[in-house]
Design a protein around this motif. Structure first.
Motif, PDB file in Angstrom:
ATOM      1  N   ASP A   1       8.221  -3.820  -3.813  1.00  0.00           N
ATOM      2  CA  ASP A   1       8.247  -5.167  -4.420  1.00  0.00           C
ATOM      3  C   ASP A   1       7.087  -6.027  -3.944  1.00  0.00           C
ATOM      4  OD1 ASP A   1      10.606  -4.510  -5.748  1.00  0.00           O
ATOM      5  OD2 ASP A   1      11.862  -5.250  -4.110  1.00  0.00           O
ATOM      6  N   VAL A   2       5.873  -5.445  -3.944  1.00  0.00           N
ATOM      7  CA  VAL A   2       4.689  -6.178  -3.516  1.00  0.00           C
ATOM      8  C   VAL A   2       4.488  -7.413  -4.399  1.00  0.00           C
ATOM      9  CG1 VAL A   2       3.158  -4.747  -4.946  1.00  0.00           C
ATOM     10  CG2 VAL A   2       2.211  -6.003  -2.995  1.00  0.00           C
ATOM     11  N   ASP A   3       4.134  -8.511  -3.790  1.00  0.00           N
ATOM     12  CA  ASP A   3       3.820  -9.752  -4.500  1.00  0.00           C
ATOM     13  C   ASP A   3       2.305  -9.795  -4.695  1.00  0.00           C
ATOM     14  OD1 ASP A   3       3.760 -12.246  -5.593  1.00  0.00           O
ATOM     15  OD2 ASP A   3       4.669 -13.283  -3.883  1.00  0.00           O
ATOM     16  N   ILE A   4       1.850  -9.716  -5.943  1.00  0.00           N
ATOM     17  CA  ILE A   4       0.424  -9.641  -6.242  1.00  0.00           C
ATOM     18  C   ILE A   4      -0.124 -11.035  -6.516  1.00  0.00           C
ATOM     19  CG2 ILE A   4      -1.313  -8.698  -7.803  1.00  0.00           C
ATOM     20  CD1 ILE A   4       0.561  -6.302  -8.227  1.00  0.00           C
ATOM     21  N   MET A   5      -1.208 -11.376  -5.811  1.00  0.00           N
ATOM     22  CA  MET A   5      -1.789 -12.717  -5.897  1.00  0.00           C
ATOM     23  C   MET A   5      -3.258 -12.652  -6.315  1.00  0.00           C
ATOM     24  SD  MET A   5      -0.008 -14.492  -2.568  1.00  0.00           S
ATOM     25  CE  MET A   5       1.783 -14.438  -2.377  1.00  0.00           C
TER      26      MET A   5
ATOM     27  N   GLU B   1      -7.899   2.965 -13.748  1.00  0.00           N
ATOM     28  CA  GLU B   1      -6.947   3.673 -14.608  1.00  0.00           C
ATOM     29  C   GLU B   1      -5.649   3.948 -13.858  1.00  0.00           C
ATOM     30  OE1 GLU B   1      -7.170   8.125 -15.460  1.00  0.00           O
ATOM     31  OE2 GLU B   1      -7.978   7.276 -17.313  1.00  0.00           O
ATOM     32  N   LEU B   2      -5.748   4.360 -12.597  1.00  0.00           N
ATOM     33  CA  LEU B   2      -4.563   4.637 -11.788  1.00  0.00           C
ATOM     34  C   LEU B   2      -3.731   3.372 -11.594  1.00  0.00           C
ATOM     35  CD1 LEU B   2      -4.479   6.788  -8.552  1.00  0.00           C
ATOM     36  CD2 LEU B   2      -3.330   4.585  -8.629  1.00  0.00           C
ATOM     37  N   LEU B   3      -4.389   2.271 -11.285  1.00  0.00           N
ATOM     38  CA  LEU B   3      -3.677   1.007 -11.089  1.00  0.00           C
ATOM     39  C   LEU B   3      -2.914   0.608 -12.342  1.00  0.00           C
ATOM     40  CD1 LEU B   3      -6.525  -0.822  -9.160  1.00  0.00           C
ATOM     41  CD2 LEU B   3      -4.223  -0.463  -8.248  1.00  0.00           C
ATOM     42  N   ALA B   4      -3.563   0.774 -13.498  1.00  0.00           N
ATOM     43  CA  ALA B   4      -2.916   0.437 -14.767  1.00  0.00           C
ATOM     44  C   ALA B   4      -1.762   1.391 -15.057  1.00  0.00           C
ATOM     45  CB  ALA B   4      -3.933   0.472 -15.891  1.00  0.00           C
ATOM     46  N   GLU B   5      -1.956   2.661 -14.743  1.00  0.00           N
ATOM     47  CA  GLU B   5      -0.954   3.688 -15.039  1.00  0.00           C
ATOM     48  C   GLU B   5       0.371   3.418 -14.314  1.00  0.00           C
ATOM     49  OE1 GLU B   5      -0.515   8.483 -14.225  1.00  0.00           O
ATOM     50  OE2 GLU B   5      -2.499   7.640 -14.648  1.00  0.00           O
ATOM     51  N   VAL B   6       0.281   2.954 -13.063  1.00  0.00           N
ATOM     52  CA  VAL B   6       1.523   2.708 -12.308  1.00  0.00           C
ATOM     53  C   VAL B   6       2.039   1.288 -12.519  1.00  0.00           C
ATOM     54  CG1 VAL B   6       0.908   4.406 -10.546  1.00  0.00           C
ATOM     55  CG2 VAL B   6       0.317   1.996 -10.184  1.00  0.00           C
ATOM     56  N   GLY B   7       1.286   0.457 -13.231  1.00  0.00           N
ATOM     57  CA  GLY B   7       1.738  -0.905 -13.507  1.00  0.00           C
ATOM     58  C   GLY B   7       1.383  -1.919 -12.453  1.00  0.00           C
ATOM     59  N   TYR B   8       0.363  -1.586 -11.646  1.00  0.00           N
ATOM     60  CA  TYR B   8      -0.123  -2.550 -10.644  1.00  0.00           C
ATOM     61  C   TYR B   8      -1.050  -3.527 -11.347  1.00  0.00           C
ATOM     62  CZ  TYR B   8      -2.078  -4.230  -6.178  1.00  0.00           C
ATOM     63  OH  TYR B   8      -2.463  -4.982  -5.101  1.00  0.00           O
ATOM     64  N   GLU B   9      -0.643  -4.765 -11.406  1.00  0.00           N
ATOM     65  CA  GLU B   9      -1.413  -5.775 -12.152  1.00  0.00           C
ATOM     66  C   GLU B   9      -2.224  -6.667 -11.248  1.00  0.00           C
ATOM     67  OE1 GLU B   9       1.469  -7.798 -14.513  1.00  0.00           O
ATOM     68  OE2 GLU B   9       1.841  -6.084 -15.805  1.00  0.00           O
TER      69      GLU B   9
ATOM     70  N   GLY C   1       9.857  -5.965   0.140  1.00  0.00           N
ATOM     71  CA  GLY C   1       9.987  -7.413   0.009  1.00  0.00           C
ATOM     72  C   GLY C   1       9.162  -8.207   0.997  1.00  0.00           C
ATOM     73  N   ARG C   2       8.273  -7.540   1.725  1.00  0.00           N
ATOM     74  CA  ARG C   2       7.524  -8.212   2.788  1.00  0.00           C
ATOM     75  C   ARG C   2       6.010  -8.160   2.563  1.00  0.00           C
ATOM     76  NH1 ARG C   2       9.524  -5.588   8.272  1.00  0.00           N
ATOM     77  NH2 ARG C   2       8.584  -7.483   9.159  1.00  0.00           N
ATOM     78  N   LEU C   3       5.565  -7.560   1.444  1.00  0.00           N
ATOM     79  CA  LEU C   3       4.147  -7.334   1.207  1.00  0.00           C
ATOM     80  C   LEU C   3       3.580  -8.272   0.153  1.00  0.00           C
ATOM     81  CD1 LEU C   3       4.121  -3.421   0.898  1.00  0.00           C
ATOM     82  CD2 LEU C   3       3.735  -4.790   2.963  1.00  0.00           C
ATOM     83  N   CYS C   4       2.316  -8.677   0.335  1.00  0.00           N
ATOM     84  CA  CYS C   4       1.553  -9.323  -0.736  1.00  0.00           C
ATOM     85  C   CYS C   4       0.142  -8.756  -0.730  1.00  0.00           C
ATOM     86  CB  CYS C   4       1.563 -10.840  -0.619  1.00  0.00           C
ATOM     87  SG  CYS C   4       1.089 -11.527   0.972  1.00  0.00           S
ATOM     88  N   MET C   5      -0.419  -8.582  -1.936  1.00  0.00           N
ATOM     89  CA  MET C   5      -1.726  -7.954  -2.083  1.00  0.00           C
ATOM     90  C   MET C   5      -2.500  -8.597  -3.216  1.00  0.00           C
ATOM     91  SD  MET C   5      -0.888  -3.884  -1.572  1.00  0.00           S
ATOM     92  CE  MET C   5      -0.004  -3.297  -0.120  1.00  0.00           C
ATOM     93  N   ARG C   6      -3.783  -8.251  -3.297  1.00  0.00           N
ATOM     94  CA  ARG C   6      -4.698  -8.791  -4.302  1.00  0.00           C
ATOM     95  C   ARG C   6      -4.499  -8.090  -5.646  1.00  0.00           C
ATOM     96  NH1 ARG C   6      -9.705 -11.587  -3.130  1.00  0.00           N
ATOM     97  NH2 ARG C   6     -10.396 -12.465  -5.112  1.00  0.00           N
ATOM     98  N   ASP C   7      -4.847  -8.755  -6.731  1.00  0.00           N
ATOM     99  CA  ASP C   7      -4.654  -8.223  -8.075  1.00  0.00           C
ATOM    100  C   ASP C   7      -5.615  -7.086  -8.389  1.00  0.00           C
ATOM    101  OD1 ASP C   7      -7.015  -9.563  -9.899  1.00  0.00           O
ATOM    102  OD2 ASP C   7      -6.428 -10.841  -8.218  1.00  0.00           O
ATOM    103  N   SER C   8      -5.311  -6.358  -9.462  1.00  0.00           N
ATOM    104  CA  SER C   8      -6.041  -5.134  -9.794  1.00  0.00           C
ATOM    105  C   SER C   8      -7.422  -5.384 -10.369  1.00  0.00           C
ATOM    106  CB  SER C   8      -5.237  -4.310 -10.797  1.00  0.00           C
ATOM    107  OG  SER C   8      -5.093  -5.007 -12.027  1.00  0.00           O
ATOM    108  N   THR C   9      -7.692  -6.603 -10.844  1.00  0.00           N
ATOM    109  CA  THR C   9      -8.995  -6.881 -11.451  1.00  0.00           C
ATOM    110  C   THR C   9     -10.083  -7.106 -10.417  1.00  0.00           C
ATOM    111  OG1 THR C   9      -8.565  -9.263 -11.568  1.00  0.00           O
ATOM    112  CG2 THR C   9      -7.874  -7.921 -13.444  1.00  0.00           C
ATOM    113  N   GLU C  10      -9.708  -7.294  -9.169  1.00  0.00           N
ATOM    114  CA  GLU C  10     -10.657  -7.607  -8.116  1.00  0.00           C
ATOM    115  C   GLU C  10     -11.345  -6.339  -7.603  1.00  0.00           C
ATOM    116  OE1 GLU C  10     -13.172  -8.960  -5.950  1.00  0.00           O
ATOM    117  OE2 GLU C  10     -11.927 -10.486  -6.925  1.00  0.00           O
ATOM    118  N   ALA C  11     -12.668  -6.420  -7.432  1.00  0.00           N
ATOM    119  CA  ALA C  11     -13.443  -5.269  -6.943  1.00  0.00           C
ATOM    120  C   ALA C  11     -12.951  -4.797  -5.583  1.00  0.00           C
ATOM    121  CB  ALA C  11     -14.924  -5.629  -6.866  1.00  0.00           C
TER     122      ALA C  11
END
Length: 347
Positions: free
Chosen positions: A208-212, A339-347, A169-179
């Protein structure tokens, strides 16, 4: 700063790709010196205001530089479709994997230059001399000092350490489409293998990473305490400090007791189709030597040239050990990373 290279800075944001495409479609180009086609045509995926840098080059050499801007994939496809008829003399791109891919696609030509060899360490240029890194960006940890004790970070593998339940509940990260995200994951696959990297990415999600959608949002969230820890490019942090000196965010250099902090490069190569390869080589050599500081302007990137000092802002971040850059790994493992990001549901 990294213990081998140093840094420079860029400038403002250039006009959007679509607007530029409308302006420069066909054989027209957006030129620094005017509307007529210039001496050197540059296709650039680096979307920072490069006018100051290239105006300085024009004044020194009398050569005019023109640009077409777009994203990496668009410009690479354009170069391939145009083939020998392409007006481009130089391709400027971000991400080591994109540089490797441009070489693989056959759109670049080798450059035999002692200036480039002397200015750019071997680890930041193509062994076949088709592409050359010009700027370094570190992707590391930003944290809120009110809520995080830096002693809590895993210093051996900080990226994997963020899977610890204490970060839930303390993490935020960049989305999977970004290089930036894709190359970080590709570097982890290269370092740990696919299964271990899948566990790491899954661990981020389990916390529970918050993806931005961009690094500025990440830094603003950390500053506000919406999240305590983010993975960001160092120069976004430096740019935010320029505007907000009281920003309540600190940097932590990742994995300093392990593989080092993930770094990436932006760079350039001379196109296979160039009608002016000697002029383009002159520009490339200038960017790697006398033009290093001008090239980065106010973007606070680290210069690849070890003789060029970083700007004062990032010099204040201190030295760090970078993870070795493997352009082939970043490029060849990119499909597996996405493919890995998509497989685990990281958007």
């Amino acid at each position: 700063m990294p213990r081998s290279p140093r840094v420079r800075r860029p400038a403002l944001l250039l006009a959007s790709t679509l607007a530029l495409s409308a302006t420069v479609s066909g054989c027209g180009f957006l030129g620094i010196g005017g509307d007529e086609p210039g001496d050197i045509q540059v296709y650039s995926a680096r979307h920072y205001d490069l006018e100051d840098a290239f105006v300085e080059f024009e004044e020194e050499t009398g050569l005019k530089v023109d640009f077409i801007f777009g994203d990496d994939a668009e410009l690479l496809e354009r170069l391939k479709s145009e083939g020998d008829e392409s007006p481009a003399d130089m391709f400027v791109t971000v991400d080591a994997g994109n540089l490797w891919n441009a070489e693989e696609q056959g759109v670049l030509q080798p450059v035999d230059s002692q200036v480039l060899k002397d200015s750019i360490p071997a680890e930041y240029r193509d062994p076949g001399n088709e592409w050359f890194g010009l700027a370094l960006r570190a992707r590391t940890i930003a944290y809120n000092p009110d809520n995080v004790d830096p002693a809590d970070f895993d210093t051996e593998d900080t990226y994997a350490g963020l899977t610890d339940p204490k970060w839930k509940g303390r993490l935020c990260m960049r989305d999977s489409t970004e290089a930036y995200t894709q190359s970080l994951v590709a570097s982890l696959i290269d370092l740990h293998g696919r299964e271990r990297t899948k566990e790491i990415v899954q661990g981020w999600l389990d916390n529970d990473v918050d993806i931005m959608s961009n690094d500025i949002e990440l830094l603003e969230a950390v500053d506000a305490g919406t999240c305590d820890v983010a993975i960001v490019n160092h120069y976004y942090y430096a740019r935010e400090l320029d505007e907000k000196p009281d920003l309540n965010v600190k940097l932590f250099w990742a994995s300093q007791d392990g593989a080092g902090t993930h770094v990436n490069i932006s760079g350039a190569g001379i196109t296979e189709s160039s009608d002016a390869p000697k002029k383009a080589q002159r520009l490339l050599e200038w960017l790697a030597s006398d033009g290093q500081k001008a090239f980065v302007g106010g973007n606070h990137e680290y210069p690849v040239n070890p003789d060029v000092a970083p700007d004062d802002v990032i010099a204040g971040f201190g030295d760090f050990t970078p993870m070795p850059v493997d352009a082939k790994a970043y490029g060849s493992l990119n499909p597996e990373a996405t493919e890995l990001l998509a497989e685990v549901g990281y958007e």
